[in-house]
Design a protein around this motif. Structure first.
Motif, mmCIF file in Angstrom:
data_model
loop_
_atom_site.group_PDB
_atom_site.id
_atom_site.type_symbol
_atom_site.label_atom_id
_atom_site.label_comp_id
_atom_site.label_asym_id
_atom_site.label_seq_id
_atom_site.Cartn_x
_atom_site.Cartn_y
_atom_site.Cartn_z
ATOM 1 N N MET A 56 0.836 -1.204 0.000
ATOM 2 C CA MET A 56 0.000 0.000 0.000
ATOM 3 C C MET A 56 0.871 1.254 0.000
ATOM 4 N N PRO A 57 0.735 2.137 -0.986
ATOM 5 C CA PRO A 57 1.545 3.359 -1.005
ATOM 6 C C PRO A 57 1.154 4.320 0.115
ATOM 7 N N VAL A 58 2.170 4.967 0.678
ATOM 8 C CA VAL A 58 1.976 5.966 1.726
ATOM 9 C C VAL A 58 2.730 7.223 1.321
ATOM 10 N N ALA A 59 2.034 8.350 1.304
ATOM 11 C CA ALA A 59 2.665 9.638 1.010
ATOM 12 C C ALA A 59 2.591 10.515 2.255
ATOM 13 N N SER A 63 6.135 6.594 -0.499
ATOM 14 C CA SER A 63 6.012 6.702 -1.954
ATOM 15 C C SER A 63 6.062 8.150 -2.418
ATOM 16 N N GLY A 64 6.004 9.078 -1.464
ATOM 17 C CA GLY A 64 6.075 10.482 -1.822
ATOM 18 C C GLY A 64 6.141 11.368 -0.601
ATOM 19 N N LEU A 100 -2.861 18.095 -5.775
ATOM 20 C CA LEU A 100 -3.601 17.060 -6.487
ATOM 21 C C LEU A 100 -2.733 16.387 -7.551
ATOM 22 N N LEU A 101 -1.909 17.165 -8.236
ATOM 23 C CA LEU A 101 -1.000 16.594 -9.232
ATOM 24 C C LEU A 101 -0.029 15.616 -8.569
ATOM 25 N N ALA A 102 0.482 15.999 -7.386
ATOM 26 C CA ALA A 102 1.404 15.131 -6.661
ATOM 27 C C ALA A 102 0.710 13.836 -6.240
ATOM 28 N N VAL A 126 7.368 10.622 -5.547
ATOM 29 C CA VAL A 126 7.249 12.087 -5.564
ATOM 30 C C VAL A 126 8.003 12.672 -4.379
ATOM 31 N N ARG A 127 8.832 13.664 -4.656
ATOM 32 C CA ARG A 127 9.521 14.375 -3.579
ATOM 33 C C ARG A 127 9.651 15.842 -3.955
ATOM 34 N N PRO A 128 9.861 16.720 -2.965
ATOM 35 C CA PRO A 128 9.939 18.150 -3.267
ATOM 36 C C PRO A 128 11.083 18.448 -4.221
#
Length: 220
Positions: free
Chosen positions: A77-80, A100-101, A113-115, A125-127
């Motif tokens: 399961m992805p976690v951001a 995951s981000g 929302l894009l992220a 995804v990262r800054p």
């Protein structure tokens, strides 16, 4: 049906995120929890989720410990992480824990929302465009119940040794003698330490090491 879970203790922020995430796609179902313990109950009772968005500064089990638990319990399961604490060591630590981000709360709604859509698409995804921290711009760190190992914030074993000796007050020449390195090599390692910590000087590095409570017990 897309299922998302927002774990955020501040009600106003949580409600804003839930409302925003309802726009990810038609029919999305967004669940919410105010702390990590209740989030685990939701995960256990509601089945598979497509994404968990996790704050770091949670009461009880903080986001760092929570992220580690989620990666072990639900590895698929992805976690951001969605956090206001977006300094370089925090981002590095979060990504090393398997997120995951990392989505800064400073983003506007469209970019957030894009992220989120990027993470859902399977991307990491990262800054971007992070600038070195300045001493007078330092932000409070998110609470953590455990000390930070050097590797968690991106330091190699040798870089951790150099930083440890800096903390002890040794000069570059003394560090070179201690580690049997040339002074030039020590300077290269010191520059790498500054980059990993998001700082630009030895003084800032020492302050950052103290603020994070970096554990140097195993570096030698």
């Amino acid at each position: 049906m897309l299922k998302l879970l927002v774990v955020e203790d501040h009600a106003l922020v949580r409600e804003g995120l839930v409302g925003l995430l309802s726009q990810v796609e038609d029919g999305v179902h967004v669940f919410e929890s105010a702390d990590f313990e209740s989030a685990l109950s939701v995960l256990d009772s509601e089945g598979d989720f497509d994404l968990v968005l996790l704050d770091l500064a949670l009461p009880g089990i903080d986001g760092f410990a929570g992220l580690d638990i989620l990666r072990r319990r639900y590895p698929a399961m992805p976690v951001a992480v969605v956090s206001a604490f977006d300094d370089q060591p925090t981002v590095t630590r979060v990504m090393n824990l398997g997120a995951s981000g990392f989505i800064p709360k400073a983003l506007n709604g469209e970019r957030l929302l894009l992220a989120v859509r990027d993470v859902l698409a399977g991307n990491i995804v990262r800054p971007s465009g992070q600038m070195p921290a300045r001493l007078d711009d330092a932000v409070p760190l998110p609470p953590s119940s455990v000390s930070v190992k050097p590797g968690e914030i991106g330091l190699t074993e040798r870089q951790a040794q150099v930083l440890c000796l800096m903390v002890r007050g040794l000069s570059n020449r003394d560090i070179a003698d201690q580690l049997d390195l040339s002074e030039g090599t020590v300077k290269i390692h010191a520059t790498a330490v500054f980059k990993a910590l998001g700082v630009t000087s030895r003084t800032q590095a020492l302050v950052t090491a103290a603020r994070y409570g970096i554990d140097f017990s195993d570096v030698f």
